[in-house]
Design a protein around this motif. Structure first.
Motif, PDB file in Angstrom:
ATOM      1  N   VAL A 125       0.867  -1.189   0.000  1.00 32.79           N
ATOM      2  CA  VAL A 125       0.000   0.000   0.000  1.00 32.79           C
ATOM      3  C   VAL A 125       0.900   1.234   0.000  1.00 32.79           C
ATOM      4  O   VAL A 125       2.039   1.198   0.481  1.00 32.79           O
ATOM      5  CB  VAL A 125      -0.949   0.016   1.211  1.00 32.79           C
ATOM      6  CG1 VAL A 125      -1.965  -1.107   1.105  1.00 32.79           C
ATOM      7  CG2 VAL A 125      -0.180  -0.093   2.527  1.00 32.79           C
TER       8      VAL A 125
ATOM      9  N   ASP B 294      -5.987  -1.931  -7.262  1.00 30.75           N
ATOM     10  CA  ASP B 294      -5.522  -2.727  -6.130  1.00 30.75           C
ATOM     11  C   ASP B 294      -4.496  -3.730  -6.639  1.00 30.75           C
ATOM     12  O   ASP B 294      -4.379  -3.982  -7.837  1.00 30.75           O
ATOM     13  CB  ASP B 294      -6.670  -3.442  -5.426  1.00 30.75           C
ATOM     14  CG  ASP B 294      -7.341  -4.469  -6.329  1.00 30.75           C
ATOM     15  OD1 ASP B 294      -7.035  -4.498  -7.540  1.00 30.75           O
ATOM     16  OD2 ASP B 294      -8.165  -5.239  -5.834  1.00 30.75           O
TER      17      ASP B 294
ATOM     18  N   LEU C 145      -4.457   0.230  -3.234  1.00 33.25           N
ATOM     19  CA  LEU C 145      -3.240   1.017  -3.039  1.00 33.25           C
ATOM     20  C   LEU C 145      -3.436   2.134  -2.024  1.00 33.25           C
ATOM     21  O   LEU C 145      -2.486   2.523  -1.337  1.00 33.25           O
ATOM     22  CB  LEU C 145      -2.784   1.608  -4.370  1.00 33.25           C
ATOM     23  CG  LEU C 145      -2.204   0.625  -5.396  1.00 33.25           C
ATOM     24  CD1 LEU C 145      -1.789   1.360  -6.663  1.00 33.25           C
ATOM     25  CD2 LEU C 145      -1.013  -0.131  -4.826  1.00 33.25           C
TER      26      LEU C 145
ATOM     27  N   SER D 182      -0.768   4.498   9.821  1.00 33.17           N
ATOM     28  CA  SER D 182      -0.696   4.983   8.448  1.00 33.17           C
ATOM     29  C   SER D 182       0.117   6.271   8.447  1.00 33.17           C
ATOM     30  O   SER D 182       1.298   6.250   8.777  1.00 33.17           O
ATOM     31  CB  SER D 182      -2.108   5.197   7.892  1.00 33.17           C
ATOM     32  OG  SER D 182      -2.863   6.049   8.742  1.00 33.17           O
TER      33      SER D 182
END
Length: 489
Positions: A257, A432, A438, A453
């Motif tokens: 990601v 993805d 992503l 994150s």
């Protein structure tokens, strides 16, 4: 089948006159172990006498062969011995650095694992330097890399599935995962993609990353990369699949990601507040690096109101009477930046510093004094280049996006720049890789995954694995109170 000069043959006899031969690649074996544990013990062996003392397992030739193999195994004193009954299989072992032992009267070829390949020592990776945390980095030997991972994950659940890929190189590629934690669909998908690769040479993990990527022509990275075993082990513990390639110090991880590029190994060794600030700085710097040149050109050509009046007056006083248009000037300076970057990387390190000084001071200042380039443009490009390198793993993608946005802004203006941003955002929302979007955990929005994150929570709040990776076992941390409750119940 092995006519090359570096393939050596050492022929000798046992004490009773049985002919033996050792076949190996020069420079790829430990000759001292070969002599002490294989050649010397066999040369002292009386094979006929040993056969008489050993009761035959069968009356046919197969039984005598098995008896000879058992005697040879006991005499060699070497722990790693494999049997190969097909000659091409033995040839592959010799080319891989092992030793083929051939004995007269024995149809089975014994492979001695005395491989001794030249490898560099384990050092800190040059592309991922950390002031805090572990300093070890992967090297080009897959066995050493597997050991570095095993040293950190001392669990029987750690699995390595090694396959050979490449008709010419026959490179070892190892699929790594934690059984019971990994997403089985992702593991199956990666395994199938590896089995479908049919190519002559696999010289680096980048070959594998390009071949297993779901979207072949995407600008954005779809496979994670790392040179540090601690990061690799941490990603395996999240439920991801790792790939180690023999001959490459860069390991691959999937799913990937985009938020990973804004994370650093140091974020887990400093306070959560500082880690959050660092990640926010990287994100802001990346946005500035990509959009600042395009915004500068768009403001000059189409909308002067986008910049403050005083700043715009200063810029206009510096760009008047220039022979180039703002967009062409920016393209020239960006091109010079890329050329200087490539030259400084490719040239010897003793010349690289001088080249940087010449490019930055002499060439830049001379171009400004000659009226060929403006000072504001050079400042914008320099600041953009510095900001881009705050996220090293995004440099390639960021450079391409910077060029695209600059061309659109110079051609259409602010409206085109907004359209290009919307298109890139739409592409990221719709793309993805290996069952993971992503833009996760922002889209689809997963509140619990936001804790690691752009914002970094403390370790106590990261008790569950990220849901986006689909791990079967989500819990990775249990508190003492919960353990007591489970025991009491």
């Amino acid at each position: 089948m092995l006519p090359s000069e570096d393939i050596l043959h050492y022929v000798f006899q046992t004490q009773d006159g049985t002919a033996c031969a050792l076949v190996y690649a020069d420079g790829m074996v430990n000759k001292q172990l070969l002599g002490d544990l294989v050649a010397r013990p066999l040369s002292r062996l009386d094979l006929g006498k040993e056969l008489q003392n050993l009761p035959e397992k069968q009356e046919n030739d197969g039984g005598r062969v098995e008896n000879k193999l058992e005697i040879i195994r006991r005499a060699t004193l070497f722990p790693e011995l494999k049997e190969k009954r097909k000659f091409p299989d033995a040839v592959k072992e010799v080319l891989d650095g092992n030793i083929a032992l051939l004995v007269d009267g024995v149809s089975v070829i014994l492979v001695v694992g005395a491989k001794f390949l030249p490898v560099r020592s384990v050092i800190e990776p040059p592309t991922d330097i950390a002031t805090k945390g572990p300093r070890e980095g992967f090297i080009e030997d897959i066995k050493v890399n597997m050991t570095l991972v095993r040293k950190r994950l001392k669990t029987p659940d750690l699995r390595f599935e090694t396959v050979k890929i490449g008709r010419r190189t026959d490179s070892a590629v190892s699929l790594c995962y934690l059984d019971g934690i990994v997403n089985e669909e992702v593991k199956k998908s990666v395994s199938e993609k590896l089995s479908q690769i049919d190519v002559d040479c696999i010289l680096d993990s980048s070959y594998i990353a390009a071949m297993i990527a779901p979207h072949k022509h995407s600008v954005f990275k779809q496979v994670g990369t790392t040179e540090k075993p601690d990061i690799f082990a941490g990603k395996l513990a999240e439920g991801r699949v790792g790939i180690l390639v023999d001959g490459s110090p860069i390991a691959l991880t999937v799913p990937f990601v985009l938020t990973e590029d804004f994370q650093s190994s140091e974020d887990y060794f400093v306070s959560p507040f500082m880690a959050t600030i660092f990640r926010a700085i990287r994100f802001i710097a990346l946005v500035v690096a990509i959009l600042l040149p395009a915004f500068y050109v768009s403001a000059q050509l189409f909308k002067m109101q986008l910049a403050p009046l005083g700043l715009m007056l200063t810029i206009m006083s510096g760009v008047k009477e220039l022979p180039l248009s703002p967009s062409l000037e920016m393209l020239v300076v960006l091109l010079l930046l890329e050329i200087l970057k490539e030259a400084s990387i490719r040239m010897p390190k003793y010349v690289g510093m001088s080249l940087s000084v010449v490019g930055a001071l002499v060439l830049g200042e001379t171009a400004v004094n000659a009226g060929f380039l403006s000072t504001p443009t050079i400042i914008v490009v320099a600041f953009s280049g510095i900001c881009l390198y705050t996220v090293p793993n995004f440099v390639e993608t960021g450079s391409i996006l910077r060029w695209i946005f600059l061309i659109v802004a110079g051609s259409i203006g602010p409206f085109g720049l907004i359209l290009a941003l919307a298109f890139v955002l739409y592409y990221l929302l719709a793309t993805d890789a290996f069952h993971a979007p992503l833009l996760a955990p922002f889209c689809p929005f997963t509140p619990r995954d936001l804790r690691d994150s752009i914002v970094k929570y403390n370790m106590q709040n990261l008790s569950e694995r990220p849901r986006v990776f689909g791990s079967k076992n989500r819990t990775r941390m249990r508190f003492q109170e919960n353990k007591k409750k489970e025991n009491n119940s």
